[in-house]
Design a protein around this motif. Structure first.
Motif, PDB file in Angstrom:
ATOM      1  N   LEU A 269       0.892  -1.063  -0.164  1.00  0.00           N
ATOM      2  CA  LEU A 269       0.218  -0.130  -0.204  1.00  0.00           C
ATOM      3  C   LEU A 269       0.691   1.260  -0.035  1.00  0.00           C
ATOM      4  N   CYS A 270       2.037   1.505   0.548  1.00  0.00           N
ATOM      5  CA  CYS A 270       2.584   2.182   0.876  1.00  0.00           C
ATOM      6  C   CYS A 270       3.675   2.789  -0.246  1.00  0.00           C
ATOM      7  N   ALA A 271       4.139   1.400  -1.070  1.00  0.00           N
ATOM      8  CA  ALA A 271       4.834   1.548  -2.789  1.00  0.00           C
ATOM      9  C   ALA A 271       3.764   2.699  -3.706  1.00  0.00           C
ATOM     10  N   ALA A 272       2.613   1.577  -3.524  1.00  0.00           N
ATOM     11  CA  ALA A 272       1.405   2.724  -4.605  1.00  0.00           C
ATOM     12  C   ALA A 272       1.104   3.630  -4.054  1.00  0.00           C
ATOM     13  N   GLU A 273       0.551   4.380  -3.328  1.00  0.00           N
ATOM     14  CA  GLU A 273       0.897   5.337  -2.572  1.00  0.00           C
ATOM     15  C   GLU A 273       2.124   5.799  -3.233  1.00  0.00           C
ATOM     16  N   THR A 274       3.369   5.792  -2.984  1.00  0.00           N
ATOM     17  CA  THR A 274       4.440   6.496  -3.118  1.00  0.00           C
ATOM     18  C   THR A 274       4.654   6.699  -4.611  1.00  0.00           C
ATOM     19  N   ALA A 275       5.049   7.936  -5.091  1.00  0.00           N
ATOM     20  CA  ALA A 275       5.194   8.047  -6.536  1.00  0.00           C
ATOM     21  C   ALA A 275       6.779   7.214  -6.466  1.00  0.00           C
ATOM     22  N   ILE A 276       7.236   7.089  -7.934  1.00  0.00           N
ATOM     23  CA  ILE A 276       8.135   6.868  -7.582  1.00  0.00           C
ATOM     24  C   ILE A 276       9.360   7.041  -7.536  1.00  0.00           C
ATOM     25  N   GLU A 277       9.105   8.974  -7.780  1.00  0.00           N
ATOM     26  CA  GLU A 277      10.151   9.525  -8.074  1.00  0.00           C
ATOM     27  C   GLU A 277      10.706   9.878  -6.553  1.00  0.00           C
ATOM     28  N   ASP A 278       9.980   8.927  -5.533  1.00  0.00           N
ATOM     29  CA  ASP A 278      10.211   9.422  -4.347  1.00  0.00           C
ATOM     30  C   ASP A 278      10.965   7.870  -3.109  1.00  0.00           C
ATOM     31  N   ARG A 279      10.502   7.308  -4.223  1.00  0.00           N
ATOM     32  CA  ARG A 279      11.482   6.291  -2.901  1.00  0.00           C
ATOM     33  C   ARG A 279      12.845   5.437  -3.640  1.00  0.00           C
ATOM     34  N   PRO A 280      13.094   6.279  -2.281  1.00  0.00           N
ATOM     35  CA  PRO A 280      14.998   5.420  -2.708  1.00  0.00           C
ATOM     36  C   PRO A 280      15.204   3.948  -2.855  1.00  0.00           C
ATOM     37  N   TYR A 281      16.307   3.368  -3.439  1.00  0.00           N
ATOM     38  CA  TYR A 281      17.313   2.413  -3.880  1.00  0.00           C
ATOM     39  C   TYR A 281      17.144   1.268  -2.875  1.00  0.00           C
TER      40      TYR A 281
END
Length: 549
Positions: A19-31
């Motif tokens: 759910l968190c990954a779906a709500e967070t934009a990919i630009e704001d997700r670190p590797y």
């Protein structure tokens, strides 16, 4: 019951993350990164030294990347690979089934080995999102104190950025880089480098939004051009497909994976489609830097000067070698695959990206058989047309020379030759049989090719075996013969008339009295001699009276 309870516990623990990954934009997700370093047995690579290397490498990555990466550096104990030679034997299928690979975004598999001259570091990157194993890269140092810096440089070289592809219905294609809004402290680690080439992948998700299947979009490349806004860049699309990128769908995620180093060449194999998969030998592979008419409109903004590239021919196994120097690092070349005059495929490719590549093409044997049959028929047609032209010229020349028996012999030879209906019958037999075979294979392109070849050959038969030309020749010879007969008849008639005139002609009369004789006779008191007879007086009496007694 305990198994069900355990499964529910795992599902509840994973659900918030999804759910968190779906709500967070990919630009704001670190590797989320895991670096696995394997140290091959050597005296100088003892336990304290290995622990220092792991700590210094982790500190260097933290210092360079900051929030861009959540990184952990651990020592590999042989659960994934066991050394430098094992890296070359790794396969994506084995890594997917290996339970030792944690569910991270990226894993860096590095082998450190001591040599007589120094230390060699060899590594590869495993991208979990696309399940792709990157090419190998190598660094070497002479001083063991330089090993942490060499490991940082090696990881930097192995890093392949990941981005989501936005393909709007109207407008240009956009890339959204993973963690692009989390700027690394070191600017040499950009999330979306400019002029970077990417491969495209379709990730099919299940009902829980987990990756169920990954499919690479074949013969498709994306090139980042310029920044649109923070974390996004425009890109050009080069593809051999009509619509390589699908629009947004609920359970489809389209990702782009960066391309780094390439090998020296790619072994390209051309085979027919299954189930036969026969190698295509003797097929021409033309390399082109750009196309005269480009299939993708995005390419219009990317002008590259044309350069001369070689044309290759596949061997008996359908293989050909594509050298990596034929293409630049940021742009693929075009492969134009031809069988004779027919274009079988037109696809872009980056030589050296993979050691081996296979192109499946439609089975062209039926088309080749049709072309062979048509070629034999056309050769027979050419021979017939040539012999016919020679005989027609001979017949006409002999008729003009008055040799009508020889002209008649040439006409009989013309009548014995194959006529247009015979060629049309043979052509229809080829067309019907081969079209039936093409329809049985559901090969519409070959069926269209058969129709085109038969149509063109039928036009040749109609144009060069026209019976009207023979009719005109016969009429011309007939007129020449009639004219010759009329001239002979007139000549014979005139000759007969001359002969009759010669036979029935009267004797020639005496010559008339000359003027001088008339004058002498007048002076002598005599009448001039005359050939004309005096009416009612005999000639002898006149002479008697004229003489003196």
């Amino acid at each position: 019951m305990n198994c069900v309870r355990g499964f529910l516990t795992i599902a509840l623990s994973i659900a918030p993350n999804l759910l968190c990954a779906a709500e967070t934009a990919i630009e704001d997700r670190p590797y989320d990164v895991r670096v696995r370093i394997s140290f091959e047995g050597a005296v100088e690579l003892d336990a304290p030294f290995r622990a220092d290397i792991l700590e210094l490498t982790a500190a260097g990555l933290e210092r360079c990347l900051g929030p861009f990466w959540h990184c952990e550096v651990v020592e590999e104990q042989g659960r994934v690979f066991s050394g430098t030679k094992a890296l070359s034997r790794l396969a994506p299928e084995g890594l997917v089934r290996n339970s030792a690979i944690e569910e991270t975004d990226k894993s860096y598999l590095i082998a450190v080995a001591s040599t007589g001259a120094g230390i060699i570091c060899d590594g590869r990157e495993w991208d979990v999102a696309t399940r792709q194993l990157g090419p190998r890269a190598t660094k070497s140092v002479l001083d063991r104190r330089d090993l942490p810096a060499a490991l940082l440089s090696l990881i930097h070289e192995l890093f392949r950025p990941v981005a989501e592809i936005d393909q709007p219905r109207s407008g240009r294609t956009t890339l959204r880089g993973r963690g692009a809004n989390l700027s690394p402290a070191d600017s040499s680690w950009p999330a979306l480098p400019s002029e970077k080439l990417f491969e495209a992948y379709n990730c099919i998700l299940d009902k829980d939004l987990a990756v169920e299947r990954i499919q690479q979009i074949p013969w498709t490349y994306l090139n980042s051009v310029n920044d649109v806004e923070a974390g996004r860049v425009h890109c050009t699309v080069t593809s051999g497909l009509r619509s390589p990128l699908a629009g947004r769908r609920h359970r489809l995620l389209t990702l782009a994976l960066g391309i780094n180093d390439r090998g020296p060449e790619t072994k390209l194999t051309l085979v027919t489609r299954g189930p036969a998969r026969k190698p295509l030998a003797g097929v021409e592979v033309e390399l082109a830097a750009m196309l005269p008419s480009k299939p993708q409109s995005d390419e219009a903004a990317h002008d590259v000067p044309a350069k001369t590239l070689p044309t290759l021919i596949t061997d008996r196994n359908g293989k050909v070698s594509l050298p990596a120097e034929c293409a630049s690092a940021d742009r693929p070349i075009w492969l134009l695959v031809r069988s004779g005059q027919v274009l079988l495929a037109r696809v872009p490719y980056l030589p050296g990206l993979h050691p081996a590549e296979v192109i499946e093409l439609p089975d062209d044997s039926l088309r080749l058989e049709v072309e062979a049959d048509i070629a034999l028929l056309q050769a027979k047609l050419v021979d017939t047309v040539a012999r016919r032209a020679v005989l027609m010229a001979q017949a006409k020349a002999r008729a003009k020379a008055g040799q009508f028996d020889a002209a008649a012999t040439a006409l009989r030879a013309l009548d014995a030759m194959s006529k247009a209906p015979k060629f049309t019958e043979d052509l229809n037999l080829i067309r019907i049989n081969r079209t039936k075979a093409a329809r049985a294979r559901r090969d519409k392109s070959t069926e269209e090719r058969i129709r085109k070849l038969c149509s063109e050959t039928g036009e040749l038969v109609t144009n060069y075996l026209d019976e009207a030309k023979l009719t005109e020749l016969r009429d011309e010879i007939r007129e020449l013969r009639r004219a010759t007969d009329d001239a002979a008849a007139m000549e014979a008639k005139a000759k007969a008339a001359d002969e009759r005139a010669a036979k029935g002609a009267k004797p020639k009369s005496k010559p008339a009295t000359k003027p001088a004789e008339k004058a002498d006779a007048a002076a002598a008191g005599r009448e001039p001699a005359s050939d004309e007879k005096t009416p009612g007086v005999k000639t002898d009496d006149v002479r008697t009276k004229a003489q003196p007694r």
